[in-house]
Design a protein around this motif. Structure first.
Motif, PDB file in Angstrom:
ATOM      1  N   ALA A  98       0.846  -1.202   0.000  1.00 18.75           N
ATOM      2  CA  ALA A  98       0.000   0.000   0.000  1.00 18.75           C
ATOM      3  C   ALA A  98       0.878   1.247   0.000  1.00 18.75           C
ATOM      4  O   ALA A  98       1.896   1.304   0.697  1.00 18.75           O
ATOM      5  CB  ALA A  98      -0.899  -0.002   1.229  1.00 18.75           C
ATOM      6  N   ARG A  99       0.469   2.234  -0.765  1.00 21.18           N
ATOM      7  CA  ARG A  99       1.190   3.507  -0.797  1.00 21.18           C
ATOM      8  C   ARG A  99       0.680   4.417   0.315  1.00 21.18           C
ATOM      9  O   ARG A  99      -0.503   4.412   0.632  1.00 21.18           O
ATOM     10  CB  ARG A  99       0.981   4.205  -2.127  1.00 21.18           C
ATOM     11  N   LEU A 100       1.592   5.201   0.848  1.00 25.78           N
ATOM     12  CA  LEU A 100       1.226   6.205   1.842  1.00 25.78           C
ATOM     13  C   LEU A 100       0.578   7.370   1.106  1.00 25.78           C
ATOM     14  O   LEU A 100       1.099   7.840   0.100  1.00 25.78           O
ATOM     15  CB  LEU A 100       2.482   6.670   2.581  1.00 25.78           C
ATOM     16  N   TYR A 142      -3.736   5.395   3.487  1.00 25.45           N
ATOM     17  CA  TYR A 142      -3.067   4.398   2.645  1.00 25.45           C
ATOM     18  C   TYR A 142      -3.901   4.138   1.405  1.00 25.45           C
ATOM     19  O   TYR A 142      -5.120   4.228   1.426  1.00 25.45           O
ATOM     20  CB  TYR A 142      -2.902   3.071   3.388  1.00 25.45           C
ATOM     21  N   ARG A 202      -0.677  -3.242   3.944  1.00 22.49           N
ATOM     22  CA  ARG A 202      -0.125  -2.159   4.755  1.00 22.49           C
ATOM     23  C   ARG A 202       1.271  -2.520   5.260  1.00 22.49           C
ATOM     24  O   ARG A 202       1.604  -3.682   5.424  1.00 22.49           O
ATOM     25  CB  ARG A 202      -1.042  -1.854   5.930  1.00 22.49           C
ATOM     26  N   GLY A 255       1.857  -0.051  11.333  1.00 19.62           N
ATOM     27  CA  GLY A 255       1.313   0.140   9.999  1.00 19.62           C
ATOM     28  C   GLY A 255      -0.186   0.331   9.944  1.00 19.62           C
ATOM     29  O   GLY A 255      -0.716   0.784   8.939  1.00 19.62           O
ATOM     30  N   GLU A 256      -0.902   0.017  11.011  1.00 18.40           N
ATOM     31  CA  GLU A 256      -2.354   0.202  11.041  1.00 18.40           C
ATOM     32  C   GLU A 256      -2.762   1.595  11.503  1.00 18.40           C
ATOM     33  O   GLU A 256      -3.902   1.993  11.325  1.00 18.40           O
ATOM     34  CB  GLU A 256      -2.995  -0.851  11.956  1.00 18.40           C
ATOM     35  N   LEU A 299      -3.210   5.661  11.709  1.00 17.14           N
ATOM     36  CA  LEU A 299      -3.500   6.691  10.713  1.00 17.14           C
ATOM     37  C   LEU A 299      -3.204   8.103  11.229  1.00 17.14           C
ATOM     38  O   LEU A 299      -3.413   9.075  10.513  1.00 17.14           O
ATOM     39  CB  LEU A 299      -4.967   6.609  10.274  1.00 17.14           C
ATOM     40  N   LEU A 323       8.642   3.493   4.990  1.00 13.97           N
ATOM     41  CA  LEU A 323       7.673   2.424   5.202  1.00 13.97           C
ATOM     42  C   LEU A 323       8.397   1.088   5.168  1.00 13.97           C
ATOM     43  O   LEU A 323       9.169   0.829   4.242  1.00 13.97           O
ATOM     44  CB  LEU A 323       6.591   2.462   4.120  1.00 13.97           C
ATOM     45  N   TYR A 370       7.977  -2.910   4.976  1.00 13.01           N
ATOM     46  CA  TYR A 370       7.054  -3.980   4.588  1.00 13.01           C
ATOM     47  C   TYR A 370       7.703  -5.333   4.832  1.00 13.01           C
ATOM     48  O   TYR A 370       8.926  -5.470   4.788  1.00 13.01           O
ATOM     49  CB  TYR A 370       6.709  -3.882   3.101  1.00 13.01           C
TER      50      TYR A 370
END
Length: 126
Positions: free
Chosen positions: A30-32, A54, A59, A81-82, A84, A106, A108
């Motif tokens: 997922a992109r920020l 996102y 994520r 990562g969850e 916001l 980020l 991953y």
């Protein structure tokens, strides 16, 4: 065309879309989206309220945000990562109307491999 063929076509299309979306979520990171500072608060230590979103995809495990203001104030925070939004403690004073740069890293994890992506955005505290 008979009803059985229409039903078969519908279900084939439905499950194809479900499969594609599942694979996309598992394989594509997922992109920020739209990281920005929404406000500054505090007198002693100043805190910057940071929020973001996102795009579609999996994520990140976590995100590291580094903030740099034109007046010299800096701050950093690492979030799950969850998340916001986050409050970032700043070293130095930041003022409303001041320009800033956010560098986001980020992290991953995919099939046991860890990889990072980095992005940078600029803005002005409103």
């Amino acid at each position: 065309m008979n009803t059985k063929a229409l039903q078969r076509g519908f279900w084939l299309s439905f499950w194809s879309v479900v499969t594609i979306m599942t694979v996309r979520g598992a394989l594509i990171p997922a992109r920020l989206r739209n990281p920005r500072i929404t406000s500054l608060s505090g007198i002693g230590p100043v805190y910057a309220m940071l929020c973001w979103g996102y795009g579609a995809g999996g994520r990140p495990v976590n995100v590291i945000f580094d903030l740099q203001f034109t007046g010299g104030a800096t701050g950093s925070v690492t979030v799950d990562g969850e998340a916001l939004e986050a409050e970032v403690p700043l070293i130095g004073m930041a003022h409303t109307g001041e320009a800033y740069t956010i560098t986001a890293t980020l992290v991953y994890r995919w099939l046991g491999w860890t990889f990072t992506r980095q992005m940078q955005v600029s803005g002005q505290v409103g």
